[in-house]
Design an enzyme around this catalytic site. Structure first.
Site, PDB file in Angstrom:
ATOM      1  N   GLY A  81       0.810  -1.204   0.000  1.00 66.18           N
ATOM      2  CA  GLY A  81       0.000   0.000   0.000  1.00 66.18           C
ATOM      3  C   GLY A  81       0.844   1.254   0.000  1.00 66.18           C
ATOM      4  N   CYS A  82       0.212   2.351  -0.408  1.00 67.92           N
ATOM      5  CA  CYS A  82       0.871   3.663  -0.384  1.00 67.92           C
ATOM      6  C   CYS A  82      -0.186   4.694  -0.009  1.00 67.92           C
ATOM      7  CB  CYS A  82       1.536   3.967  -1.730  1.00 67.92           C
ATOM      8  SG  CYS A  82       0.368   4.130  -3.102  1.00 67.92           S
ATOM      9  N   GLN A  83      -0.072   5.892  -0.493  1.00 67.10           N
ATOM     10  CA  GLN A  83      -1.013   6.951  -0.145  1.00 67.10           C
ATOM     11  C   GLN A  83      -2.361   6.771  -0.859  1.00 67.10           C
ATOM     12  OE1 GLN A  83      -0.238   8.911   2.268  1.00 67.10           O
ATOM     13  NE2 GLN A  83      -1.809  10.479   2.207  1.00 67.10           N
ATOM     14  N   GLY A  85      -2.562   4.412  -3.894  1.00 64.83           N
ATOM     15  CA  GLY A  85      -2.558   3.180  -4.679  1.00 64.83           C
ATOM     16  C   GLY A  85      -1.716   3.211  -5.936  1.00 64.83           C
ATOM     17  N   TYR A 110      -3.693   4.385   1.733  1.00 69.10           N
ATOM     18  CA  TYR A 110      -3.923   4.859   3.095  1.00 69.10           C
ATOM     19  C   TYR A 110      -5.072   5.865   3.151  1.00 69.10           C
ATOM     20  CZ  TYR A 110      -3.008   7.238   7.537  1.00 69.10           C
ATOM     21  OH  TYR A 110      -3.123   7.806   8.781  1.00 69.10           O
TER      22      TYR A 110
END
Length: 179
Positions: A81-83, A85, A110
């Site tokens: 995951g990241c901020q 996607g 996130y």
């Protein structure tokens, strides 16, 4: 064929279910600062940045695959995951191309996790320290931890070096800094 096309993307609810199943590990590929400002509230999340913020803009972490490989095996089940996607999609594609077998991208990142109230953890002001930087989960070297401490403006570089005072002196001397 685009390598991102072969990545399986799931929504945040599916991701939470997988992560809580104890078979999957959450890999957050945002920067350390983003991670420390808040991340998904799961046990033992990994934070290995896929990109770094530099004065010239974002640049890909040249040691990303090496760092993930030192913290995980190719058979580990990872939810990436990241901020939002996007970075996690590219990171997932790189991991699959490198031979990791069980990689899933968390769509929405996130931001979606937080918007849906799935629980977040905030590290707060403690940006750098032996538990958040030098730990194996973050897969950084003591030298990189020293550098991050200096970039964060912390006065006590020794606190970030897992190797202790001798390693700190070696790293700070190598960087031209007197400890």
């Amino acid at each position: 064929m685009d390598s991102a096309a072969s990545v399986v993307t799931i929504n945040i609810h599916q991701a939470k279910h997988l992560i809580l199943s104890d078979r999957h590990r959450y890999l957050d590929v945002r920067t350390t600062d983003e991670f420390n400002a808040g991340h998904v509230n799961v046990d033992n999340p990994l934070n290995i940045p896929y990109m770094f913020q530099t004065p010239q803009g974002r640049v890909k972490n040249p040691q990303f695959l090496e760092q993930v490989s030192s913290a995980c095996t190719i058979d580990d089940h990872l939810v990436v995951g990241c901020q939002t996607g996007v970075r996690s999609l590219h990171a997932s594609a790189d991991l699959l191309k490198a031979g990791f077998k069980h990689v899933t991208n968390m769509g929405g990142g996130y931001v979606a996790w937080k918007e849906n109230g799935l629980g977040e953890k905030i590290v707060g002001d403690q940006i750098i320290g032996p538990q958040t930087v030098c730990c194996e989960a973050n897969a950084v070297t003591p030298a990189e931890a020293c550098m991050r401490s200096l970039q964060a403006g912390l006065g006590q570089v020794a606190a970030a070096c897992a190797g202790g005072a001798a390693e700190t002196a070696k790293h700070t001397t190598k960087m031209g800094i007197e400890s």
